[in-house]
Design an enzyme around this catalytic site. Structure first.
Site, short mmCIF file in Angstrom:
data_model
loop_
_atom_site.label_atom_id
_atom_site.label_comp_id
_atom_site.label_asym_id
_atom_site.label_seq_id
_atom_site.Cartn_x
_atom_site.Cartn_y
_atom_site.Cartn_z
N ASP A 39 0.84 -1.20 0.00
CA ASP A 39 0.00 0.00 0.00
C ASP A 39 0.88 1.26 0.00
O ASP A 39 1.69 1.45 0.91
CB ASP A 39 -0.88 -0.03 1.26
CG ASP A 39 -2.00 0.97 1.22
OD1 ASP A 39 -2.10 1.73 0.22
OD2 ASP A 39 -2.80 1.00 2.17
N ASP A 40 0.70 2.08 -1.01
CA ASP A 40 1.47 3.34 -1.12
C ASP A 40 2.97 3.11 -1.16
O ASP A 40 3.75 3.95 -0.72
CB ASP A 40 1.14 4.30 0.04
CG ASP A 40 -0.27 4.85 0.00
OD1 ASP A 40 -1.07 4.39 -0.82
OD2 ASP A 40 -0.57 5.76 0.81
N CYS A 94 -6.06 4.19 -3.63
CA CYS A 94 -6.28 2.80 -3.20
C CYS A 94 -7.46 2.06 -3.81
O CYS A 94 -7.29 1.03 -4.47
CB CYS A 94 -6.47 2.76 -1.68
SG CYS A 94 -5.09 3.41 -0.74
N ARG A 103 -7.48 -1.29 -6.39
CA ARG A 103 -7.84 -2.63 -5.90
C ARG A 103 -8.97 -3.23 -6.74
O ARG A 103 -9.00 -4.43 -7.01
CB ARG A 103 -8.25 -2.55 -4.43
CG ARG A 103 -7.04 -2.40 -3.53
CD ARG A 103 -7.31 -1.59 -2.27
NE ARG A 103 -6.05 -1.02 -1.86
CZ ARG A 103 -5.17 -1.60 -1.04
NH1 ARG A 103 -5.47 -2.74 -0.47
NH2 ARG A 103 -4.02 -1.03 -0.77
N LYS A 163 -5.87 -5.27 4.03
CA LYS A 163 -6.69 -4.09 3.72
C LYS A 163 -7.57 -4.36 2.50
O LYS A 163 -7.08 -4.48 1.40
CB LYS A 163 -5.77 -2.90 3.44
CG LYS A 163 -6.48 -1.67 2.91
CD LYS A 163 -5.51 -0.53 2.73
CE LYS A 163 -6.14 0.60 1.95
NZ LYS A 163 -5.22 1.74 1.83
N HIS A 198 1.47 2.14 4.03
CA HIS A 198 0.59 3.31 4.13
C HIS A 198 0.82 4.01 5.47
O HIS A 198 1.11 3.37 6.48
CB HIS A 198 -0.87 2.82 4.04
CG HIS A 198 -1.89 3.89 3.81
ND1 HIS A 198 -2.25 4.80 4.77
CD2 HIS A 198 -2.64 4.18 2.72
CE1 HIS A 198 -3.19 5.60 4.29
NE2 HIS A 198 -3.44 5.25 3.04
N ASP A 221 -0.28 -0.83 -4.78
CA ASP A 221 -1.53 -0.27 -5.32
C ASP A 221 -1.39 1.09 -5.97
O ASP A 221 -2.12 1.43 -6.88
CB ASP A 221 -2.64 -0.24 -4.25
CG ASP A 221 -2.39 0.79 -3.14
OD1 ASP A 221 -1.23 1.17 -2.91
OD2 ASP A 221 -3.38 1.20 -2.50
CA LIG Z 1 -2.75 3.04 -1.44
#
Ligand SMILES: [Ca+2]
Length: 505
Positions: free
Chosen positions: A35-36, A75, A79, A129, A235, A287
């Site tokens: 994530d990120d 995000c 996804r 997540k 994240h 992502d």
């Molecule tokens: Ca993200």
């Protein structure tokens, strides 16, 4: 441990001669989604102080992509595309992201990778997540989208009051702000709240245990499996349990990344121990680009321009690694590929039917297994808030990328590049800005069009591809625009008052 095996003969075998000849049982899939995490954040992508020994090992022994894209710089849309093989504009997961009380989610009539595999008898699990919606009575949770089991936080872990956000070691201050006025962040098991607030420092161990149990049970029951692990790392706000806190060279971001890397090491050990490592494709990517507004705790896009929230390369080009012991040869590929391509690739390798919808992905088997060419010729860049009036912000065709619109984003603030932050307002480009991404991956030097008939011809091809693609695009009803209802926020004590602070068990 018994070797996986099932009757896998008949017409399907013709399609999937690859594993029919080598293994006689359908492959397992482990899909890891950071994530990120930016293009420049992993050791194997050149970061000087990140400690990512397990990911570096996967890259050294597997295939590392240099030109791999997500479909959105934020995000939820990213996804949606990963799990459906379709641009987010089709499924309606836009603009921006879903919230704890969002009314909408990934529509149930979309077909996820898990739903593609279920008819073949796969065991499916998701952990981490989700961020594709909860809805009333958990309408949009993973268990409603083809996953047998789910353990995780169903949205971003900064979507809760600050007291729920744990920093470790305790002398490291949490950085920036978080959401107030919502319920504390829950940990869900399937459709039930298991903890509220979640204990962040124990969370990674819970995931590692969940994954181990899932893999061991699947192997024991002779079932092929699909494990989807969309991690909360890296994240904001970064956290790490005792195993990795304070152990990286890079501070809290590095500790969080090291914790994710450790979990991947645990997963690899389980795949080895259960004897299925030779029959499992492991795919890792992220992502969207780094949240540069968090400064040194916001990730790193490496040589790429800007980051999260923008349609520059830093927003959507991602690290990506494919590992399959004995099947994928070690190497680096410069072929163009995307998260969109994962669903068709998994379907092809498993011998599963593709969903009867307009797909935007291509089967990558030729890249993975034969070091071959990509079937993908283009990559489309939609902003965080796509609409039919503006259409695509940018399009990549081969090595060329044309920007029809550019815009900075607060999420990419704080960098010295004036094109990245929010004060770089929407700008239309006619003629478009065109870059040669092989010669200039940083998008620094737009190519001149005057006296360059070759570049003018490329631009005409790009415009044609844009027109054709946009003619094929039917925007799905926006799920995010359906708004939020505080009553939909998950609460472990549903009848309590006053909300949201009483949702604490
Ligand atoms: Ca993200």
């Amino acid at each position: 441990m018994r070797r996986q095996g099932m009757d896998y003969t008949g017409p399907t075998c013709l399609i999937i001669s690859l594993f029919c000849t080598c293994c006689a049982s359908p492959p397992n899939f482990v899909l890891l989604f950071a994530d990120d995490l930016g293009f420049g954040d992993l050791g194997c992508y050149g970061h000087p102080s990140s400690l990512t020994p397990n990911l570096d090992r996967l890259a050294a022994r597997g295939l590392r992509f240099t030109d791999f894209y997500s479909t959105s710089p934020v995000c939820s849309p990213s996804r949606a595309s990963l799990l459906t093989g379709r641009y987010q504009t089709r499924s309606g997961v836009y603009p921006g992201v879903l919230y704890p009380g969002s009314i909408g989610g990934l529509p149930l009539n979309e077909t996820t990778i898990a739903e593609v595999l279920k008819p073949l008898g796969y065991a499916t699990a998701a952990m981490g997540k989700w961020h594709l919606g909860l809805g009333a009575n958990g309408t949009f949770l993973p268990t409603k989208q083809g996953f047998d089991k789910y353990l995780g936080i169903p949205y971003s872990h900064d979507m809760g009051p600050c007291h729920n956000l744990t920093c470790f070691p305790p002398d490291v201050k949490c950085f920036g702000f978080c959401d107030v006025g919502t319920v504390t962040v829950p940990l869900m098991y399937n459709e039930d709240i298991k903890q509220q607030p979640v204990h962040f420092l124990d969370l990674e161990k819970s995931y590692s245990d969940f994954a181990t149990n899932f893999i061991m049970t699947s192997v024991k029951e002779n079932q092929p499996f699909f494990l989807y692990y969309p991690s909360h790392h890296t994240h904001y706000p970064q956290y790490a349990g005792t195993r990795t806190a304070g152990r990286s060279l890079r501070g809290p971001f590095g500790d969080a990344l090291l914790e994710l890397d450790n979990t991947i090491g645990d997963l690899m050990a389980t795949l080895e121990q259960t004897g299925v490592i030779n029959n499992t494709l492991i795919f890792f990517t992220s992502d969207n680009g780094p949240e540069l507004m968090r400064m040194s705790r916001g990730g790193n896009a490496g040589s790429l321009k800007c980051g999260k929230g923008t349609t520059y390369e830093g927003g959507m080009r991602e690290p990506a690694i494919a590992y399959w012991k004995g099947t994928i040869k070690p190497g680096v590929t410069h072929e163009l590929a995307s998260t969109l391509d994962i669903l068709p690739t998994i379907a092809s390798l498993a011998g599963a039917k593709l969903p009867p919808v307009m797909l935007d992905g291509f089967d990558m088997t030729n890249i993975l297994v034969h070091q071959g060419k990509s079937k993908r010729e283009t990559m489309m860049f939609y902003p965080t808030d796509p609409n039919e009036i503006y259409g695509l912000f940018a399009l990549r065709l081969g090595k060329y990328k044309a920007h029809f619109y550019t815009r900075g984003c607060a999420l990419s603030g704080t960098t010295p590049d004036p094109d990245c932050p929010a004060f770089a307002v929407l700008k239309a480009h006619d003629p478009p800005l065109i870059f040669d991404l092989e010669a200039d991956p940083s998008e620094h030097y737009p190519l001149p069009l005057a006296d360059r008939p070759d570049i003018q011809a490329v631009l005409e091809q790009i415009k044609k591809a844009k027109t054709e693609f946009e003619a094929s695009m039917v925007f799905g009803e926006s799920q995010v625009s359906k708004g939020t209802d505080p009553k939909l926020e998950p609460c472990c004590n549903p009848q309590c008052s006053p909300k949201p602070s009483c949702c604490y068990c």
